[in-house]
Write an enzyme that holds these catalytic residues in place. Structure first.
Site, mmCIF file in Angstrom:
data_model
loop_
_atom_site.group_PDB
_atom_site.id
_atom_site.type_symbol
_atom_site.label_atom_id
_atom_site.label_comp_id
_atom_site.label_asym_id
_atom_site.label_seq_id
_atom_site.Cartn_x
_atom_site.Cartn_y
_atom_site.Cartn_z
ATOM 1 N N ARG A 114 0.873 -1.173 0.000
ATOM 2 C CA ARG A 114 0.000 0.000 0.000
ATOM 3 C C ARG A 114 0.912 1.224 0.000
ATOM 4 O O ARG A 114 2.123 1.085 -0.154
ATOM 5 C CB ARG A 114 -0.915 -0.005 1.224
ATOM 6 C CG ARG A 114 -0.163 0.028 2.550
ATOM 7 C CD ARG A 114 -1.093 0.205 3.725
ATOM 8 N NE ARG A 114 -0.350 0.393 4.964
ATOM 9 C CZ ARG A 114 -0.905 0.785 6.107
ATOM 10 N NH1 ARG A 114 -2.200 1.013 6.169
ATOM 11 N NH2 ARG A 114 -0.177 0.941 7.190
ATOM 12 N N CYS A 118 2.424 7.427 -6.693
ATOM 13 C CA CYS A 118 3.194 8.660 -6.839
ATOM 14 C C CYS A 118 2.244 9.842 -6.675
ATOM 15 O O CYS A 118 1.254 9.943 -7.412
ATOM 16 C CB CYS A 118 3.855 8.701 -8.211
ATOM 17 S SG CYS A 118 4.469 10.339 -8.671
ATOM 18 N N ASN A 152 -5.359 7.088 3.863
ATOM 19 C CA ASN A 152 -5.073 6.408 5.125
ATOM 20 C C ASN A 152 -3.583 6.501 5.414
ATOM 21 O O ASN A 152 -2.757 6.077 4.592
ATOM 22 C CB ASN A 152 -5.461 4.925 5.045
ATOM 23 C CG ASN A 152 -5.219 4.190 6.351
ATOM 24 O OD1 ASN A 152 -5.984 4.325 7.303
ATOM 25 N ND2 ASN A 152 -4.142 3.411 6.410
ATOM 26 N N GLU A 153 -3.248 7.100 6.560
ATOM 27 C CA GLU A 153 -1.849 7.170 6.985
ATOM 28 C C GLU A 153 -0.926 7.601 5.838
ATOM 29 O O GLU A 153 0.017 6.899 5.465
ATOM 30 C CB GLU A 153 -1.391 5.823 7.551
ATOM 31 C CG GLU A 153 -2.092 5.430 8.828
ATOM 32 C CD GLU A 153 -1.614 4.110 9.405
ATOM 33 O OE1 GLU A 153 -1.817 3.878 10.606
ATOM 34 O OE2 GLU A 153 -1.039 3.296 8.645
ATOM 35 N N CYS A 158 8.153 9.710 -3.234
ATOM 36 C CA CYS A 158 8.478 9.267 -4.592
ATOM 37 C C CYS A 158 9.534 10.200 -5.178
ATOM 38 O O CYS A 158 9.484 11.418 -4.964
ATOM 39 C CB CYS A 158 7.227 9.265 -5.462
ATOM 40 S SG CYS A 158 7.519 8.728 -7.167
ATOM 41 N N CYS A 160 10.472 10.152 -8.635
ATOM 42 C CA CYS A 160 10.418 9.963 -10.086
ATOM 43 C C CYS A 160 10.559 11.301 -10.822
ATOM 44 O O CYS A 160 10.622 12.372 -10.218
ATOM 45 C CB CYS A 160 9.110 9.276 -10.469
ATOM 46 S SG CYS A 160 7.658 10.344 -10.339
ATOM 47 N N CYS A 163 7.805 13.777 -10.054
ATOM 48 C CA CYS A 163 8.027 14.485 -8.793
ATOM 49 C C CYS A 163 9.154 15.504 -8.934
ATOM 50 O O CYS A 163 9.107 16.581 -8.325
ATOM 51 C CB CYS A 163 8.330 13.490 -7.681
ATOM 52 S SG CYS A 163 6.877 12.547 -7.148
ATOM 53 N N GLU A 311 -7.220 5.087 15.451
ATOM 54 C CA GLU A 311 -6.846 3.677 15.535
ATOM 55 C C GLU A 311 -6.006 3.431 16.777
ATOM 56 O O GLU A 311 -5.197 4.270 17.172
ATOM 57 C CB GLU A 311 -6.015 3.238 14.315
ATOM 58 C CG GLU A 311 -6.731 3.203 12.994
ATOM 59 C CD GLU A 311 -5.830 2.674 11.881
ATOM 60 O OE1 GLU A 311 -4.838 1.963 12.197
ATOM 61 O OE2 GLU A 311 -6.096 2.974 10.709
ATOM 62 N N GLU A 359 -1.747 -8.588 8.122
ATOM 63 C CA GLU A 359 -2.409 -8.237 9.376
ATOM 64 C C GLU A 359 -3.291 -9.356 9.916
ATOM 65 O O GLU A 359 -4.143 -9.117 10.772
ATOM 66 C CB GLU A 359 -3.209 -6.942 9.183
ATOM 67 C CG GLU A 359 -2.281 -5.743 9.020
ATOM 68 C CD GLU A 359 -2.960 -4.460 8.596
ATOM 69 O OE1 GLU A 359 -2.383 -3.386 8.822
ATOM 70 O OE2 GLU A 359 -4.064 -4.528 8.016
ATOM 71 N N LYS A 360 -3.045 -10.584 9.463
ATOM 72 C CA LYS A 360 -3.882 -11.690 9.940
ATOM 73 C C LYS A 360 -3.648 -11.990 11.421
ATOM 74 O O LYS A 360 -4.528 -12.523 12.095
ATOM 75 C CB LYS A 360 -3.651 -12.947 9.099
ATOM 76 C CG LYS A 360 -2.336 -13.668 9.309
ATOM 77 C CD LYS A 360 -2.253 -14.924 8.446
ATOM 78 C CE LYS A 360 -1.004 -15.746 8.741
ATOM 79 N NZ LYS A 360 0.237 -15.022 8.389
#
EC number: 3.2.1.23
Length: 689
Positions: A114, A118, A152-153, A158, A160, A163, A311, A359-360
């Site tokens: 995750r 970019c 998320n978070e 990047c 490249c 950028c 969280e 995350e199991k």
């Protein structure tokens, strides 16, 4: 703070991240039954659902999200709805390879993990905004919607070509001309004078760095690159927020932050959030001071506004080499610590344990077997039954007379600069100073360096390496008006471009502090020195390490002297009286006892040491409404803690009434929340400026 008025919930939100799209529909009813048992009322949904919601570029399928939102409405849950843009779907990376990131070493990544986009990719920008807009348009009128959760978070960088081009445009806006840029970056050093914008590239292992991200040949270049990288992701957030606001104007918009996360300057972000939210995953079981400070940072990002704990783990995490469970009572204790410092929510990751992937084995409210008789579930259910007793605390604020300055630019500069010591840690220094103050039963506000200091009696500014224009004058007005400023080694060394001030150290603060630093020694961590404190500071000798300013007083009093090396007997701790106040300088990194002695004296002389100071294991924090003070007492120790309460009040958790002077005893991990009368802003005698 920017933004139109929004509707904030009036209860403590309880629940967390829920991913029903990863489960068959028949599981949802069982989840709802268990949520009822645990008093779960708020669920964050859709965080990683992009590939479900948009299986192809020209295909959107909201069927599963429709069923989820209908199910949550039917079962009485509030919804925090995510835009699902934190992890791109595989088809996007295949169709638009530039969406994937190039790393610090210049490698283009394949699809995976995750945080895999970019921020400068036109395809990502277009598609993420389009998805956010469709979600907002479709679900803006949900009656149980209480928040928008963008991405998320946010994190990662990047390097490249896209950028690089965006960086050059960012630099044009910041510096205006190449002449100004060359001056600000001091480019005559090592023949770096730029004559064309296209000559500028990202600061990476292929350009200015060696031995990793903290070693750079040009601090000015790297500092601007770090600022740009933070702003680039902020640009993604702002684009999605604008899309949401075209359809939803009064529901708060947030993204979940990660506490002291170095890559993103959260002060630059916070003005664009309607409510700050963050994810609390302490590094170990003995991090209560760091966690308390981080909560205070989150509260301080928007000027004292309550935040959301978005969280936390129900028990153990799964992302470290060793992942211990939270012992009995600790989850409850840490949840109340968040509320004590300003959170209006207690939310978890995750609701149901993932059946596979990384995350199991991350703890969940509902485990793989779906049981309601596990220790973790029982503790969560017990907490859910208690939290409604704190509904009246929602929206209340902290009133502090002590401020701690936190500055991302200085953090970056201290840790990427060559010399004098690579062992100096910005956050560890903040935590050490904070611990000494918080132990005195003192609440602390966290401020940026250019904040208004009205109403504060003590301002702490450790490692304030980069000093912005006007800050020295603001500090002097504060001190002359009766305040106490405490700063120290490596502070006020450079301007905002990380160029050294061409004057005595500590730069523009030299006159206010009444000192001149002649040299700064550095030694390996194992080679400590000592500081003998004056009788006013307790008269003991304490250890100091890492860096040692050789301080020459220029009007300041010497209150601590080195005991070793060739500078034994010279000044290490000074105080300069200016107007009605004092400016203190700590020329070295003192150990915990030394910081407690010095900072405790500063607080005591300001009349700020509280009635519960230095009670072993006990943490205190206060929130205030118009009519009430809410005193939180939290026992982090291994044994019972007993105190005499300082004012009459009722414990909101137990219902017990206390008179002033009554004994209150807390078992290990115990918590009390005493509601009493509020005496107003100056209840402990704050001076008027």
């Amino acid at each position: 703070m920017k933004g139109a008025p929004v509707r904030m919930p009036n209860t403590v939100l309880y629940g967390g991240d829920y991913n029903p799209e990863q489960w068959p529909d028949e599981v949802w009813d069982e989840d709802a039954r268990l949520f009822d048992l645990a008093s779960i009322d708020t669920l964050t949904v859709g965080v990683f659902a992009w590939s479900k919601l948009q299986p192809a570029e020209d295909v959107y399928d909201f069927g599963v999200l429709d069923r989820i939102t209908e199910h949550l409405a039917r079962t009485g849950r509030k919804i925090i709805l995510a835009t699902a843009t934190a992890a791109v779907p595989p088809w996007m990376a295949r169709r638009y390879p530039e969406v994937t990131r190039v790393d610090f070493e210049g490698r283009r990544h394949h699809y995976g993990q995750r945080h895999n986009f970019c921020p400068s990719s036109p395809a990502y920008q277009r598609l993420s905004v389009a998805l956010a807009e469709r979600i907002a348009e479709r679900y803006a009128d949900l009656p149980n919607l209480v928040g928008w959760h963008i991405n998320n978070e946010y994190g990662g960088t990047c390097y490249c070509e896209l950028c690089a081009a965006a960086f050059r445009e960012w630099l044009r806006e910041r510096h205006g001309t190449l002449d100004a840029l060359n001056h600000n970056w001091n480019t005559p050093f090592w023949s770096h004078v730029f004559t064309d914008w296209d000559e500028i590239v990202p600061s990476s292992a292929l350009s200015e760095h060696w031995r990793g991200p903290n070693h750079t040949a040009f601090q000015g270049i790297t500092l601007d690159w770090m600022r740009f990288a933070s702003d680039a992701l902020l640009g993604n957030f702002l684009a999605e927020k604008a899309a949401i606001r075209r359809h939803s104007t009064d529901i708060p918009v947030t993204t979940n932050m990660m506490g002291f996360y170095r890559p993103l300057d959260y002060f630059r972000w916070a003005e664009h959030l309607d409510v700050v939210s963050w994810d609390n995953y302490p590094p170990d079981a003995n991090s209560q001071d760091r966690t308390a400070l981080t909560h205070d940072l989150m509260r301080g990002l928007r000027g004292g506004q309550p935040f959301w704990l978005m969280e936390q783990a129900p028990s153990q995490v799964a992302c470290r080499d060793v992942n211990p469970v939270k012992p009995p009572g600790v989850m409850r204790l840490w949840s109340y610590q968040a509320v004590a410092h300003g959170s209006d929510s207690v939310l978890f990751f995750q609701m149901r344990a993932s059946r596979g992937a990384s995350e199991k084995l991350f703890s969940a409210v509902i485990n793989h077997a779906g049981r309601s008789d596990t220790r973790t579930f029982r503790e969560i259910a017990d907490l859910g039954a208690e939290l409604p007793r704190l509904a009246e605390v929602v929206g209340s604020r902290t009133r502090s007379r002590v401020a701690l300055v936190v500055d991302w630019d200085s953090w970056w500069a201290v840790e990427i600069s060559d010399g004098p010591s690579r062992h100096v840690s910005y956050v560890r220094t903040l935590v050490d100073w904070y611990s000494a103050v918080h132990a005195c039963d003192v609440d602390v506000d966290v401020l940026p360096q250019d904040a208004d200091l009205t109403g504060y009696d003590v301002v702490l500014a450790p490692l304030l390496h980069l000093l912005r224009d006007g800050v020295a004058e603001r500090f002097e007005r504060f001190v002359r008006g009766g305040g106490s400023l405490v700063t120290g080694v490596l502070s006020a060394r450079s301007d905002i471009h990380d160029n050294a001030f061409l004057m005595d150290v500590p730069g523009p603060l030299t006159g206010l502090l009444g000192i001149r630093v002649d040299e700064t020694d550095a030694q390996v961590p194992e080679r400590a020195n000592g500081v003998a404190l004056d009788a006013e500071l307790g008269g003991a000798t304490h250890s100091c390490s890492l860096v040692f300013d050789l301080v020459l007083p220029q009007g300041a009093e010497v209150l601590g002297r080195y005991t070793g090396d060739f500078y034994a007997g010279t000044a290490a701790i000074t105080r300069n009286r200016v107007g009605a106040g004092s400016a203190w300088y700590l020329g070295t990194q003192l150990d915990g006892g030394g910081l407690a002695a010095v900072l405790g004296t500063v607080l005591d002389q300001a009349g700020l040491v509280g009635p519960y100071a230095h009670t072993a294991g006990l943490e205190t924090a206060r929130r205030y409404s118009a009519d009430h003070r809410y005193l939180f007492l939290l026992n982090h120790g291994d044994g019972e803690v007993s105190v005499s309460v300082d004012a009459a009040g009722t414990d909101l958790l137990s219902g017990r009434d206390f008179a002033a002077g009554d004994k209150l005893t807390l078992p290990p991990t115990g918590v009390a929340v005493l509601r009493g009368a509020s005496a107003g802003r100056d209840e402990t005698g704050s001076r008027t400026r």
